[in-house]
Write an enzyme that holds these catalytic residues in place. Structure first.
Site, PDB file in Angstrom:
ATOM      1  N   HIS A 152      32.581  79.357   6.488  1.00 15.23           N
ATOM      2  CA  HIS A 152      33.806  78.934   7.150  1.00 15.23           C
ATOM      3  C   HIS A 152      35.044  79.522   6.474  1.00 15.23           C
ATOM      4  O   HIS A 152      35.194  79.468   5.250  1.00 15.23           O
ATOM      5  CB  HIS A 152      33.893  77.403   7.126  1.00 15.23           C
ATOM      6  CG  HIS A 152      35.041  76.846   7.901  1.00 15.23           C
ATOM      7  ND1 HIS A 152      35.109  76.910   9.266  1.00 15.23           N
ATOM      8  CD2 HIS A 152      36.175  76.221   7.491  1.00 15.23           C
ATOM      9  CE1 HIS A 152      36.231  76.340   9.684  1.00 15.23           C
ATOM     10  NE2 HIS A 152      36.899  75.910   8.614  1.00 15.23           N
ATOM     11  N   VAL A 205      31.964  75.424   2.437  1.00 13.74           N
ATOM     12  CA  VAL A 205      31.984  76.886   2.389  1.00 13.74           C
ATOM     13  C   VAL A 205      30.983  77.500   3.362  1.00 13.74           C
ATOM     14  O   VAL A 205      30.862  78.720   3.438  1.00 13.74           O
ATOM     15  CB  VAL A 205      31.683  77.407   0.964  1.00 13.74           C
ATOM     16  CG1 VAL A 205      32.749  76.943   0.003  1.00 13.74           C
ATOM     17  CG2 VAL A 205      30.299  76.978   0.505  1.00 13.74           C
ATOM     18  N   GLU A 206      30.275  76.659   4.114  1.00 16.55           N
ATOM     19  CA  GLU A 206      29.295  77.185   5.065  1.00 16.55           C
ATOM     20  C   GLU A 206      29.715  76.857   6.496  1.00 16.55           C
ATOM     21  O   GLU A 206      30.520  77.564   7.076  1.00 16.55           O
ATOM     22  CB  GLU A 206      27.899  76.653   4.717  1.00 16.55           C
ATOM     23  CG  GLU A 206      27.430  77.146   3.342  1.00 16.55           C
ATOM     24  CD  GLU A 206      26.029  76.710   3.010  1.00 16.55           C
ATOM     25  OE1 GLU A 206      25.087  77.166   3.689  1.00 16.55           O
ATOM     26  OE2 GLU A 206      25.857  75.919   2.062  1.00 16.55           O
ATOM     27  N   MET A 207      29.236  75.748   7.056  1.00 13.34           N
ATOM     28  CA  MET A 207      29.554  75.443   8.447  1.00 13.34           C
ATOM     29  C   MET A 207      30.682  74.422   8.572  1.00 13.34           C
ATOM     30  O   MET A 207      31.275  74.285   9.645  1.00 13.34           O
ATOM     31  CB  MET A 207      28.290  74.981   9.176  1.00 13.34           C
ATOM     32  CG  MET A 207      27.236  76.086   9.206  1.00 13.34           C
ATOM     33  SD  MET A 207      25.597  75.569   9.787  1.00 13.34           S
ATOM     34  CE  MET A 207      25.867  75.522  11.549  1.00 13.34           C
TER      35      MET A 207
END
Length: 353
Positions: A95, A137-139
């Site tokens: 993200h 930091v991902e979805m």
């Protein structure tokens, strides 16, 4: 078991010194003490019925970018099924184009791992599926947003109802994870040449590949990398004998210590599964090593305390190439259209609370 392992070691030694057809057959016997072939059928999953309805729904959710806050990232973004279940990056991009802290391990054959993630913090694939969806930091989504997204599309509501029949409210965050787990359980890669070797076909491996297997056992690699997935089970310090440099082992990544808060788990990581390893560069949790031979050499010095010779590194690497199995063929799903109530994409990173 110890007696069997001593016998296996003697057989490996005989192969390394003699070679030949008889020694190759004996090497099969030795290998079976450490490894097992990937089964050709989907394994059972504890607490989750791997039904056609759940697998089909899980396949859609695996490719569903709207599970992410930005509407850009899906499970397949970091575990690309066209790239042996990885993204080919040192560490994944999520993200707001943030970089994650660790290299994305392959999702292929992950059902055979005793736990998920490099530090084993997820006990199974269902627990693993929940992590990236919520990681900033991902979805960067939330369970509430995911449920609202799925309930906004009638097709998903219908499919959840079929996959989790009898439940009063089948569209839940837990059931999303269970559906993804059911699909991921199908992502196995049987029929590798090494599996054929374990099943008795000595001729399927070349002389160099058999030598590499013998060295893999004899040098001690199989002590950590064993079982069906040739790894993915136990936890070991990275740097048993000599800790790698900061480029390979970032000093701020304490490994399993972050899960257990036990000093003995400092810099301890789950042994990486080696199935399809030749297809999943870069290597190690840092993702800083792109060459498989270099990775083998590093493991020799760090884990075994031995500087492997060039011929030994080449032979072990040749053996590792025999672990490439039949890649799963997955039809890209047609996803339902968004509706007026589907949460809109948010592309920017939210400031911390």
């Amino acid at each position: 078991m110890r007696q069997a392992r001593r016998v296996a070691t003697l057989i490996v030694g005989a192969f390394l010194s003699g070679g030949g057809t008889a020694a190759a057959d004996e090497l099969i016997t030795a290998a079976r003490e450490h490894f097992a072939p990937i089964p050709s059928i989907v394994p059972a999953v504890k607490g989750n019925a791997v039904t056609r309805e759940r697998v089909d729904l899980g396949r859609m959710l695996f490719f569903e970018p709207r599970l992410s806050r930005s509407g850009l990232f899906s499970c397949n973004s970091c575990h690309n099924l066209g790239l042996a279940g990885v993204d080919g990056l040192e560490t994944s991009v999520g993200h707001g184009w943030q970089r994650g802290p660790r290299n994305a391990p392959t999702v292929l054959n992950a059902v055979f791992n005793s736990a998920q993630f490099w530090d084993g913090r997820a006990e199974d694939l269902k627990a693993q599926a929940k992590g990236p969806v919520q990681a900033g930091v991902e979805m960067a989504s939330t369970p509430e947003r995911v449920v609202a997204t799925l309930k906004s599309m009638p097709e998903y509501v219908e499919r959840f109802g079929r996959a989790f029949a009898g439940e009063a409210d089948p569209v839940t965050f837990d059931n999303m994870a269970m559906a993804i787990e059911a699909f991921e359980a199908t992502l196995i890669t049987p029929a590798a040449r090494f599996d054929q070797f374990l099943e008795g076909n000595a001729a399927v491996l070349s002389e160099e590949e058999r030598k590499g297997l013998a060295l893999f056992i004899d040098k001690g690699c199989a002590a950590c990398h064993n079982g069906v997935n040739i790894g993915g089970e136990g936890y070991y310090p990275f740097g048993v004998v000599e800790r790698p440099g900061a480029d390979v082992l970032p000093p701020n990544d304490k490994g399993r210590f972050e899960v257990t808060r036990t000093a003995a788990d400092d810099y301890v990581f789950r042994a990486g599964p080696l199935r399809n390893i030749a297809l999943t560069a870069p290597y190690f949790h840092s993702g800083n090593v792109w060459d498989l031979e270099q990775a083998v050499a590093i493991m020799g010095t760090s884990q075994l305390g031995e500087e492997l010779g060039p011929d030994e590194v080449a032979a072990i690497t040749a053996f590792l190439h025999t672990l490439n199995g039949e890649q799963p063929r997955v039809e890209y799903p047609i996803l339902p259209p968004s509706t007026a109530t589907t949460p809109r994409p948010e592309l920017t990173v939210r400031p911390p609370n």
